[in-house]
Design a protein around this motif. Structure first.
Motif, mmCIF file in Angstrom:
data_model
loop_
_atom_site.group_PDB
_atom_site.id
_atom_site.type_symbol
_atom_site.label_atom_id
_atom_site.label_comp_id
_atom_site.label_asym_id
_atom_site.label_seq_id
_atom_site.Cartn_x
_atom_site.Cartn_y
_atom_site.Cartn_z
ATOM 1 N N GLU A 110 0.744 -1.242 0.042
ATOM 2 C CA GLU A 110 -0.101 -0.134 0.158
ATOM 3 C C GLU A 110 0.888 1.407 -0.049
ATOM 4 O OE1 GLU A 110 -4.281 -1.053 2.148
ATOM 5 O OE2 GLU A 110 -2.813 0.318 3.173
ATOM 6 N N ARG A 111 2.160 0.999 0.259
ATOM 7 C CA ARG A 111 2.874 2.406 0.363
ATOM 8 C C ARG A 111 2.906 3.431 -0.721
ATOM 9 N NH1 ARG A 111 7.161 -1.265 3.038
ATOM 10 N NH2 ARG A 111 6.978 -0.996 4.819
ATOM 11 N N ARG A 112 2.936 3.125 -2.022
ATOM 12 C CA ARG A 112 2.808 3.878 -2.957
ATOM 13 C C ARG A 112 1.554 4.522 -3.207
ATOM 14 N NH1 ARG A 112 3.824 1.819 -8.086
ATOM 15 N NH2 ARG A 112 4.456 3.906 -8.803
ATOM 16 N N MET A 113 0.545 3.810 -3.011
ATOM 17 C CA MET A 113 -0.736 4.091 -3.029
ATOM 18 C C MET A 113 -1.028 5.117 -2.232
ATOM 19 S SD MET A 113 -3.395 3.976 -4.958
ATOM 20 C CE MET A 113 -5.504 4.388 -4.804
ATOM 21 N N VAL A 114 -0.493 5.039 -0.641
ATOM 22 C CA VAL A 114 -0.717 6.274 0.339
ATOM 23 C C VAL A 114 -0.007 7.350 -0.046
ATOM 24 C CG1 VAL A 114 -0.375 6.666 2.812
ATOM 25 C CG2 VAL A 114 -1.281 4.382 2.136
ATOM 26 N N ALA A 115 1.218 6.942 -0.434
ATOM 27 C CA ALA A 115 2.053 8.229 -0.827
ATOM 28 C C ALA A 115 1.222 8.961 -2.241
ATOM 29 C CB ALA A 115 3.513 7.636 -1.564
ATOM 30 N N GLY A 116 0.634 8.246 -3.054
ATOM 31 C CA GLY A 116 -0.152 9.079 -4.017
ATOM 32 C C GLY A 116 -1.321 9.629 -3.596
ATOM 33 N N LEU A 117 -1.915 8.987 -2.687
ATOM 34 C CA LEU A 117 -3.192 9.938 -1.945
ATOM 35 C C LEU A 117 -2.748 11.098 -1.279
ATOM 36 C CD1 LEU A 117 -5.979 8.261 0.091
ATOM 37 C CD2 LEU A 117 -4.754 10.226 0.866
ATOM 38 N N TYR A 118 -1.647 11.069 -0.484
ATOM 39 C CA TYR A 118 -1.219 12.262 0.262
ATOM 40 C C TYR A 118 -0.502 13.183 -0.854
ATOM 41 C CZ TYR A 118 -2.124 10.460 4.840
ATOM 42 O OH TYR A 118 -2.885 9.974 5.878
ATOM 43 N N SER A 119 0.017 12.798 -1.864
ATOM 44 C CA SER A 119 0.401 13.782 -2.803
ATOM 45 C C SER A 119 -0.411 14.649 -3.497
ATOM 46 C CB SER A 119 1.334 12.903 -4.005
ATOM 47 O OG SER A 119 2.466 12.625 -3.199
ATOM 48 N N ASN A 120 -1.645 13.683 -3.679
ATOM 49 C CA ASN A 120 -2.866 14.592 -4.579
ATOM 50 C C ASN A 120 -3.290 15.546 -3.397
ATOM 51 O OD1 ASN A 120 -2.649 12.867 -6.681
ATOM 52 N ND2 ASN A 120 -4.144 11.439 -5.875
ATOM 53 N N ARG A 121 -3.301 15.107 -2.203
ATOM 54 C CA ARG A 121 -3.839 16.369 -1.263
ATOM 55 C C ARG A 121 -3.247 17.456 -1.107
ATOM 56 N NH1 ARG A 121 -7.801 14.914 3.533
ATOM 57 N NH2 ARG A 121 -9.160 13.589 2.526
ATOM 58 N N LEU A 122 -1.969 17.257 -0.899
ATOM 59 C CA LEU A 122 -0.882 18.352 -0.878
ATOM 60 C C LEU A 122 -0.927 19.209 -2.364
ATOM 61 C CD1 LEU A 122 2.346 16.562 0.121
ATOM 62 C CD2 LEU A 122 0.898 18.361 1.510
ATOM 63 N N ARG A 123 -0.816 18.495 -3.367
ATOM 64 C CA ARG A 123 -1.110 19.222 -4.790
ATOM 65 C C ARG A 123 -2.595 19.942 -4.824
ATOM 66 N NH1 ARG A 123 0.085 15.350 -7.332
ATOM 67 N NH2 ARG A 123 2.491 15.738 -7.624
ATOM 68 N N THR A 124 -3.510 19.635 -4.183
ATOM 69 C CA THR A 124 -4.777 20.361 -4.333
ATOM 70 C C THR A 124 -4.985 21.298 -3.183
ATOM 71 O OG1 THR A 124 -5.976 18.491 -3.329
ATOM 72 C CG2 THR A 124 -5.772 18.663 -5.879
ATOM 73 N N GLY A 125 -4.238 21.227 -2.211
ATOM 74 C CA GLY A 125 -4.301 22.188 -1.147
ATOM 75 C C GLY A 125 -5.108 21.507 0.078
ATOM 76 N N MET A 126 -5.714 20.387 -0.070
ATOM 77 C CA MET A 126 -6.397 19.763 1.133
ATOM 78 C C MET A 126 -5.663 19.412 2.407
ATOM 79 S SD MET A 126 -8.636 16.859 -0.992
ATOM 80 C CE MET A 126 -9.625 16.432 0.578
ATOM 81 N N LEU A 127 -6.432 19.400 3.714
ATOM 82 C CA LEU A 127 -5.699 18.927 4.767
ATOM 83 C C LEU A 127 -5.388 17.498 4.623
ATOM 84 C CD1 LEU A 127 -8.053 20.526 7.258
ATOM 85 C CD2 LEU A 127 -5.989 21.349 6.809
ATOM 86 N N LEU A 128 -4.179 17.228 4.928
ATOM 87 C CA LEU A 128 -3.649 15.692 5.058
ATOM 88 C C LEU A 128 -4.509 14.910 6.021
ATOM 89 C CD1 LEU A 128 0.385 15.902 4.689
ATOM 90 C CD2 LEU A 128 -1.479 15.689 2.983
ATOM 91 N N GLN A 129 -4.958 15.351 7.222
ATOM 92 C CA GLN A 129 -5.663 14.677 8.405
ATOM 93 C C GLN A 129 -5.037 13.207 8.397
ATOM 94 O OE1 GLN A 129 -9.615 15.469 6.317
ATOM 95 N NE2 GLN A 129 -10.240 16.833 8.048
ATOM 96 N N ALA A 130 -3.792 13.384 8.832
ATOM 97 C CA ALA A 130 -3.372 12.003 9.248
ATOM 98 C C ALA A 130 -3.115 11.721 10.659
ATOM 99 C CB ALA A 130 -1.735 12.032 8.602
ATOM 100 N N ASP A 131 -3.837 10.857 11.251
ATOM 101 C CA ASP A 131 -3.809 10.714 12.448
ATOM 102 C C ASP A 131 -2.538 10.506 13.339
ATOM 103 O OD1 ASP A 131 -6.425 10.755 12.267
ATOM 104 O OD2 ASP A 131 -6.966 8.871 12.993
ATOM 105 N N PRO A 132 -1.529 9.935 12.631
ATOM 106 C CA PRO A 132 -0.394 9.876 13.314
ATOM 107 C C PRO A 132 0.247 11.151 13.808
ATOM 108 C CG PRO A 132 -0.260 8.299 11.646
ATOM 109 C CD PRO A 132 -1.574 9.055 11.521
ATOM 110 N N THR A 133 -0.042 12.252 12.764
ATOM 111 C CA THR A 133 0.398 13.606 12.982
ATOM 112 C C THR A 133 0.069 14.338 14.350
ATOM 113 O OG1 THR A 133 -1.118 14.776 11.507
ATOM 114 C CG2 THR A 133 0.952 13.978 10.904
ATOM 115 N N ILE A 134 -1.307 13.772 14.826
ATOM 116 C CA ILE A 134 -2.050 14.210 16.127
ATOM 117 C C ILE A 134 -1.283 13.564 16.938
ATOM 118 C CG2 ILE A 134 -4.187 14.159 17.550
ATOM 119 C CD1 ILE A 134 -5.643 14.006 14.863
ATOM 120 N N ILE A 135 -0.730 12.530 17.121
ATOM 121 C CA ILE A 135 -0.149 11.492 18.150
ATOM 122 C C ILE A 135 1.087 12.008 18.506
ATOM 123 C CG2 ILE A 135 0.247 9.382 19.019
ATOM 124 C CD1 ILE A 135 -2.066 8.166 17.081
#
Length: 324
Positions: A206-231
């Motif tokens: 899944e690593r490349r897929m997750v990387a692709g998803l977060y890359s898309n969010r960064l590119r469009t200015g969406m919040l990443l909303q990754a739970d580990p960054t809260i913790i």
């Protein structure tokens, strides 16, 4: 013609020489006094004489002086190496010299798993009894997860420097081979995103897929909303052990991607090589959302409608398990 007295003297001299030679050979190739197998450390820069003294003190040989003399006659008188060596019981002095002059150094390893945060790297190094000295928690993301060989009595700081050098070298090599048109523009940004990918999925596929998803969010200015960054600011990367509180979701700091657009300021763990490669070669996907699928992986979606349906399935799974 040699007299009888001369013959007797010659025989006596020859016998004495043979006895001396036998004593030299026997004292070199004969069994040593060591009663059971023992590890022996040769310090850096130690002379043959100093090592011989330690060998005698440890009961490995009978005489330091005899060992040095015979080593110079039969073994070249040098060439010993620093390190920890396994000496078998009753090893002859000749065998002992061969061991401490060889590459038969005992190899010990300390392993840093992928996704181990800096504070736990420090704890792991401090827990290795064969290492010496104190070591502080390294900078987050500076250590490459791997297994590292070390020598007994080696400073912990020296082992840590090797781990950090490995990360610097690996990141430089991978960055040079990155795909074009990445959303991350520097090796440092790649490391930060890779640390999130590392914590978000336990499935290598899944690593490349997750990387692709977060890359898309960064590119469009969406919040990443990754739970580990809260913790991370709460535990420094250790397991939280409970559900995330609403106040923690709303916290503003250098890490929480629920309250900031873009990447955290710093990595949240030490990502492995595979996660860094995933960020530098993300999947070509339009996915923007993901939720756990009940198998340890995630269900991905490109629209909020699809995502909500996946979330509903995940809640149904959790209800069946009695988790809700």
């Amino acid at each position: 013609m040699m007299s009888r007295r001369g013959c007797v003297l010659a025989v006596a001299v020859a016998a004495a020489l043979l006895l001396a030679l036998w004593s030299l050979l026997g004292g070199w190739y004969g069994s040593g006094p060591l009663e059971k197998d023992q590890n022996f450390i040769v310090p850096n820069g130690a002379s043959l004489s100093a090592v011989a003294e330690r060998l005698e003190q440890k009961g490995v040989i009978r005489s330091a002086g005899g060992f040095v003399l015979r080593a110079r006659i039969f073994g070249g008188g040098g060439g010993i190496k620093a390190g920890e060596f396994a000496i078998p019981a009753h090893a002859s002095p000749a065998r002992v010299l061969a061991i401490i002059s060889s590459d038969e150094v005992i190899r010990r390893f300390v392993t840093i798993p992928e996704g181990m945060p800096a504070i736990m790297v420090q704890e792991r190094l401090m827990a290795v009894p064969q290492l010496t000295g104190e070591v502080a928690a390294p900078e987050e993301g500076s250590v490459l997860p791997d297994s590292y060989a070390f020598e007994s009595r080696e400073p912990r700081e020296a082992v840590l420097r090797r781990m950090q050098a490995a990360m610097s070298r690996t990141l430089k090599e991978l960055w040079a081979r990155r795909a074009p048109n990445l959303v991350v523009k520097t090796p440092e940004q790649a490391l930060v995103l890779a640390s999130i990918v590392e914590k978000e999925t336990g499935k290598p596929a899944e690593r490349r897929m997750v990387a692709g998803l977060y890359s898309n969010r960064l590119r469009t200015g969406m919040l990443l909303q990754a739970d580990p960054t809260i913790i991370y600011p709460i535990t420094r990367g250790k397991p939280l052990g409970r559900r995330i509180l609403q106040s923690e979701i709303q916290a503003v700091n250098d890490y929480n991607t629920y309250t900031m657009v873009g990447l955290p300021r710093y990595p949240i763990t030490n990502p492995g090589k595979a996660s860094i490669e995933a960020v530098l070669h993300p999947a070509d996907t339009d996915a923007l959302y993901m939720v756990a699928d009940g198998t340890g992986g995630h269900a991905f979606a490109s629209t909020l409608e699809q995502h909500n349906a996946n979330v509903a399935k995940w809640f149904a799974i959790r209800r069946e398990r009695g988790e809700l």
